[in-house]
Design a protein around this motif. Structure first.
Motif, PDB file in Angstrom:
ATOM      1  N   ASN A  51       0.810  -1.215   0.000  1.00 39.23           N
ATOM      2  CA  ASN A  51       0.000   0.000   0.000  1.00 39.23           C
ATOM      3  C   ASN A  51       0.847   1.271   0.000  1.00 39.23           C
ATOM      4  O   ASN A  51       0.323   2.351   0.153  1.00 39.23           O
ATOM      5  N   VAL A  52       2.173   1.135  -0.196  1.00 36.94           N
ATOM      6  CA  VAL A  52       3.067   2.288  -0.167  1.00 36.94           C
ATOM      7  C   VAL A  52       3.669   2.530  -1.548  1.00 36.94           C
ATOM      8  O   VAL A  52       4.295   1.653  -2.127  1.00 36.94           O
ATOM      9  N   SER A  53       3.454   3.731  -2.059  1.00 31.35           N
ATOM     10  CA  SER A  53       4.090   4.138  -3.296  1.00 31.35           C
ATOM     11  C   SER A  53       5.453   4.717  -2.933  1.00 31.35           C
ATOM     12  O   SER A  53       5.560   5.570  -2.060  1.00 31.35           O
ATOM     13  N   TYR A  54       6.499   4.252  -3.609  1.00 27.44           N
ATOM     14  CA  TYR A  54       7.850   4.658  -3.232  1.00 27.44           C
ATOM     15  C   TYR A  54       8.742   4.762  -4.462  1.00 27.44           C
ATOM     16  O   TYR A  54       8.418   4.257  -5.536  1.00 27.44           O
ATOM     17  N   ILE A  55       9.873   5.403  -4.278  1.00 25.36           N
ATOM     18  CA  ILE A  55      10.897   5.472  -5.318  1.00 25.36           C
ATOM     19  C   ILE A  55      12.225   5.085  -4.682  1.00 25.36           C
ATOM     20  O   ILE A  55      12.680   5.759  -3.745  1.00 25.36           O
ATOM     21  N   PRO A  56      12.850   4.017  -5.173  1.00 25.60           N
ATOM     22  CA  PRO A  56      14.177   3.669  -4.678  1.00 25.60           C
ATOM     23  C   PRO A  56      15.221   4.565  -5.359  1.00 25.60           C
ATOM     24  O   PRO A  56      15.055   4.962  -6.513  1.00 25.60           O
ATOM     25  N   SER A  57      16.281   4.890  -4.625  1.00 26.09           N
ATOM     26  CA  SER A  57      17.303   5.758  -5.187  1.00 26.09           C
ATOM     27  C   SER A  57      18.646   5.492  -4.507  1.00 26.09           C
ATOM     28  O   SER A  57      18.694   5.065  -3.356  1.00 26.09           O
ATOM     29  N   ASN A  58      19.707   5.770  -5.208  1.00 29.02           N
ATOM     30  CA  ASN A  58      21.036   5.733  -4.620  1.00 29.02           C
ATOM     31  C   ASN A  58      21.552   7.133  -4.324  1.00 29.02           C
ATOM     32  O   ASN A  58      22.691   7.321  -3.948  1.00 29.02           O
ATOM     33  N   THR A  59      20.672   8.138  -4.490  1.00 26.75           N
ATOM     34  CA  THR A  59      21.040   9.533  -4.269  1.00 26.75           C
ATOM     35  C   THR A  59      20.194  10.129  -3.169  1.00 26.75           C
ATOM     36  O   THR A  59      18.971  10.033  -3.188  1.00 26.75           O
ATOM     37  N   LEU A  60      20.855  10.794  -2.241  1.00 24.40           N
ATOM     38  CA  LEU A  60      20.161  11.513  -1.175  1.00 24.40           C
ATOM     39  C   LEU A  60      20.125  12.981  -1.559  1.00 24.40           C
ATOM     40  O   LEU A  60      21.162  13.598  -1.789  1.00 24.40           O
ATOM     41  N   THR A  61      18.927  13.527  -1.672  1.00 28.42           N
ATOM     42  CA  THR A  61      18.783  14.923  -2.064  1.00 28.42           C
ATOM     43  C   THR A  61      18.159  15.727  -0.935  1.00 28.42           C
ATOM     44  O   THR A  61      17.653  15.190   0.031  1.00 28.42           O
TER      45      THR A  61
END
Length: 62
Positions: A51-61
């Motif tokens: 139930n969670v929409s997410y975006i995986p990333s290797n960058t912290l902004t």
């Protein structure tokens, strides 16, 4: 898995916290919440919050 997981609303944030994920940063004004992902050859983790929409990333902004 990526180093970071981004979610974009408070319900998703709360679900991540309740699932034991560690929140690293938050931008409450823009509803952006960044959690620690797992990126290690010796450690695996499956993201299973349907139930969670997410975006995986290797960058912290921000």
């Amino acid at each position: 898995m990526s180093k970071f997981i981004y979610v974009f609303n408070t319900d998703a944030r709360d679900a991540m916290i309740n699932a034991g994920y560690i929140m690293l940063k938050s931008d409450d004004r823009n509803n952006i919440f960044v959690f620690e992902g797992v990126e290690s050859p010796n450690q695996t983790q499956t993201f299973a919050l349907n139930n969670v929409s997410y975006i995986p990333s290797n960058t912290l902004t921000f």
